[in-house]
Design a protein around this motif. Structure first.
Motif, PDB file in Angstrom:
ATOM      1  N   TYR A 182      15.564 -22.100   8.211  1.00 14.12           N
ATOM      2  CA  TYR A 182      14.203 -22.416   8.616  1.00 14.12           C
ATOM      3  C   TYR A 182      14.199 -23.027  10.014  1.00 14.12           C
ATOM      4  CZ  TYR A 182      12.595 -21.955   3.744  1.00 14.12           C
ATOM      5  OH  TYR A 182      12.279 -21.488   2.489  1.00 14.12           O
ATOM      6  N   LYS A 183      13.151 -22.732  10.758  1.00 14.39           N
ATOM      7  CA  LYS A 183      12.968 -23.374  12.053  1.00 14.39           C
ATOM      8  C   LYS A 183      12.250 -24.696  11.819  1.00 14.39           C
ATOM      9  CE  LYS A 183      11.350 -22.606  16.775  1.00 14.39           C
ATOM     10  NZ  LYS A 183      12.674 -22.965  17.325  1.00 14.39           N
ATOM     11  N   GLN A 184      12.932 -25.788  12.074  1.00 13.64           N
ATOM     12  CA  GLN A 184      12.383 -27.107  11.816  1.00 13.64           C
ATOM     13  C   GLN A 184      13.232 -28.142  12.538  1.00 13.64           C
ATOM     14  OE1 GLN A 184      12.723 -27.615   7.565  1.00 13.64           O
ATOM     15  NE2 GLN A 184      14.893 -27.202   7.549  1.00 13.64           N
ATOM     16  N   LEU A 185      12.776 -29.362  12.573  1.00  9.51           N
ATOM     17  CA  LEU A 185      13.599 -30.443  13.089  1.00  9.51           C
ATOM     18  C   LEU A 185      14.843 -30.572  12.215  1.00  9.51           C
ATOM     19  CD1 LEU A 185      10.943 -33.212  13.867  1.00  9.51           C
ATOM     20  CD2 LEU A 185      12.271 -31.884  15.530  1.00  9.51           C
ATOM     21  N   PRO A 186      15.923 -31.160  12.744  1.00 12.26           N
ATOM     22  CA  PRO A 186      17.100 -31.350  11.891  1.00 12.26           C
ATOM     23  C   PRO A 186      16.697 -32.007  10.578  1.00 12.26           C
ATOM     24  CG  PRO A 186      17.586 -31.993  14.152  1.00 12.26           C
ATOM     25  CD  PRO A 186      16.111 -31.733  14.089  1.00 12.26           C
ATOM     26  N   ARG A 187      16.984 -31.357   9.483  1.00 12.76           N
ATOM     27  CA  ARG A 187      16.505 -31.834   8.171  1.00 12.76           C
ATOM     28  C   ARG A 187      17.580 -31.622   7.118  1.00 12.76           C
ATOM     29  NH1 ARG A 187      11.886 -32.904   5.304  1.00 12.76           N
ATOM     30  NH2 ARG A 187      11.879 -32.242   3.114  1.00 12.76           N
ATOM     31  N   ALA A 188      17.844 -32.649   6.330  1.00 14.04           N
ATOM     32  CA  ALA A 188      18.786 -32.534   5.231  1.00 14.04           C
ATOM     33  C   ALA A 188      18.154 -31.769   4.075  1.00 14.04           C
ATOM     34  CB  ALA A 188      19.216 -33.918   4.759  1.00 14.04           C
ATOM     35  N   CYS A 189      18.897 -30.827   3.512  1.00 14.20           N
ATOM     36  CA  CYS A 189      18.420 -30.129   2.312  1.00 14.20           C
ATOM     37  C   CYS A 189      18.340 -31.101   1.152  1.00 14.20           C
ATOM     38  CB  CYS A 189      19.366 -28.979   1.977  1.00 14.20           C
ATOM     39  SG  CYS A 189      19.163 -28.288   0.316  1.00 14.20           S
ATOM     40  N   CYS A 190      19.362 -31.951   1.016  1.00 14.70           N
ATOM     41  CA  CYS A 190      19.438 -32.875  -0.104  1.00 14.70           C
ATOM     42  C   CYS A 190      19.293 -34.304   0.401  1.00 14.70           C
ATOM     43  CB  CYS A 190      20.768 -32.705  -0.836  1.00 14.70           C
ATOM     44  SG  CYS A 190      20.957 -33.772  -2.276  1.00 14.70           S
ATOM     45  N   GLY A 191      18.293 -35.005  -0.073  1.00 15.87           N
ATOM     46  CA  GLY A 191      18.068 -36.377   0.370  1.00 15.87           C
ATOM     47  C   GLY A 191      16.699 -36.855  -0.058  1.00 15.87           C
ATOM     48  N   ALA A 192      16.190 -37.818   0.688  1.00 13.32           N
ATOM     49  CA  ALA A 192      14.861 -38.368   0.425  1.00 13.32           C
ATOM     50  C   ALA A 192      14.295 -38.856   1.751  1.00 13.32           C
ATOM     51  CB  ALA A 192      14.933 -39.521  -0.570  1.00 13.32           C
TER      52      ALA A 192
END
Length: 378
Positions: free
Chosen positions: A307-317
């Protein structure tokens, strides 16, 4: 402190491995599937296939819980990902079985072993203690410690004549790193900033050099030495830092000065390798560049299925409202209460804000194997 300490046991930079480039021209060499007799891997949490768990760490460790391992093999193995790591993909490319963790009892080490362990550093614990950081760094197996583990297992690799052992090692591939991520985490997570981390750099590079020299003395003839990843692209740092608007890359969303720090480490590492090569003309020492792939994941995510997005963790909160987009919360990290995983990890390059997804590791391994990014003599 417990939450910060939990972060410190993992590296922010990717443990890498690729097929070797030709020593003179930087091309992929002729060692195709089945040509290497064994693979030996050294590193930290980016390459740990279960040593930390096999070493007797509390089973309540987050990486011992789902969703870690949900993609492969369907349950937690101690890998800090949803599935396979770069070294796992590399073993498959060479027709070798997945490397067993060196600490796992009753394993067959006929095709090598994985000595990487979560929390590993290039520098030994006394170095950090001398700088007043002994209480905030968890060194479960520094580089030279892992090399001693390698020596201890030598009877499982070859137990006959020296000539036969030399031949076995000469037809094996050694992956040394990455190292440095946890070394720099010590001052950074202790709040000492990049200025202090830069002071560690010459000693980190020297420690890696010393490790390479020791492996060559043991018989290694083909080595890959990976650099670190762009630190400023990882959610763990993005969640921690407050930067001015112009401190972020306009397209990537990464913190520029932290990426510069990683780039400088890699530049020093490459320079060190250039000095080592003339000393060992019969040894191939290849730099693994995986700074570039993460930048590409950020700038061209669709090319890799992300996905095009800001750096984002798949797993987290989500953390604070201002930084919720990164999906990283130090009090609810992946595998802990309050954290959840995205529906499809293959659409994300960042797994838990600190490590990568199997999909990202797979892209890096395949591209490197085909002779693209990641292969460099210099």
């Amino acid at each position: 402190m417990g939450a910060v300490r939990g972060i410190l046991v993992v590296a922010v930079v990717l443990a890498v491995a690729t097929i070797l480039a030709g020593a003179a021209e930087g091309k992929v060499n002729g060692k195709a599937k089945g040509k290497y007799r064994a693979l030996f891997n050294f590193g930290d949490s980016l390459a740990d296939a279960g040593n930390l768990l096999a070493n007797g760490v509390d089973f309540r460790l987050a990486t011992a819980q789902l969703p870690y391992g949900q993609t492969f093999p369907g349950h937690p193995t101690g890998r800090c990902s949803d599935g396979r790591l770069v070294v796992d993909h590399l073993a498959d490319e060479f027709g070798l079985p997945l490397l067993p963790p060196s600490k796992l009892k009753n394993s067959s080490f006929a095709h090598g072993a994985n000595f990487a362990i979560t929390g590993a550093t290039a520098l030994d614990t006394p170095y950090f203690e001398a700088k007043g950081l002994g209480a905030v760094v968890w060194n479960s197996g520094a580089l030279l410690t892992q090399i001693q583990w390698f020596r201890d297992l030598k009877p499982f690799f070859c137990n006959s004549t020296k000539a036969e052992c030399d031949e076995f090692y000469a037809n094996s591939l050694f992956v040394v790193g990455e190292f440095g991520g946890n070394d720099y985490n010590a001052p950074l997570f202790a709040g000492k900033g990049l200025e202090e981390a830069y002071k560690f750099m010459p000693d980190v590079i020297q420690a890696i050099s010393d490790g390479i020299e020791q492996l060559i003395a043991e018989g290694a003839r083909e080595l890959i030495v990976p650099g670190v990843m762009p630190t400023g692209c990882f959610p763990v740092y993005l969640n921690m830092l407050d930067e001015p608007a112009d401190g972020y890359g306009p397209q990537s969303g990464c913190v520029r000065r932290y990426n510069t720090f990683s780039w400088v480490h890699n530049a020093h590492l490459k320079r060190m390798l250039e000095k080592l090569r003339p000393k060992h003309p019969n040894v191939r020492i290849i730099y693994g560049d995986y700074y570039t792939p993460v930048i590409q994941f950020m700038l061209q995510p669709e090319k890799f299925g992300f996905y095009k997005q800001l750096p984002r963790a798949c797993c987290g909160a989500p953390g604070s409202v201002a930084k919720a987009a990164y999906n990283f919360n130090v009090t609810a990290k992946c595998g802990e209460a309050g954290a959840t995983a995205c529906d499809d990890p293959s659409t994300h390059w960042s797994w838990d804000g600190i490590h990568l997804t199997e999909a990202a590791y797979g892209h890096i391994a395949r591209v490197g194997y085909k002779g693209g990014i990641g292969l460099s003599k210099a």
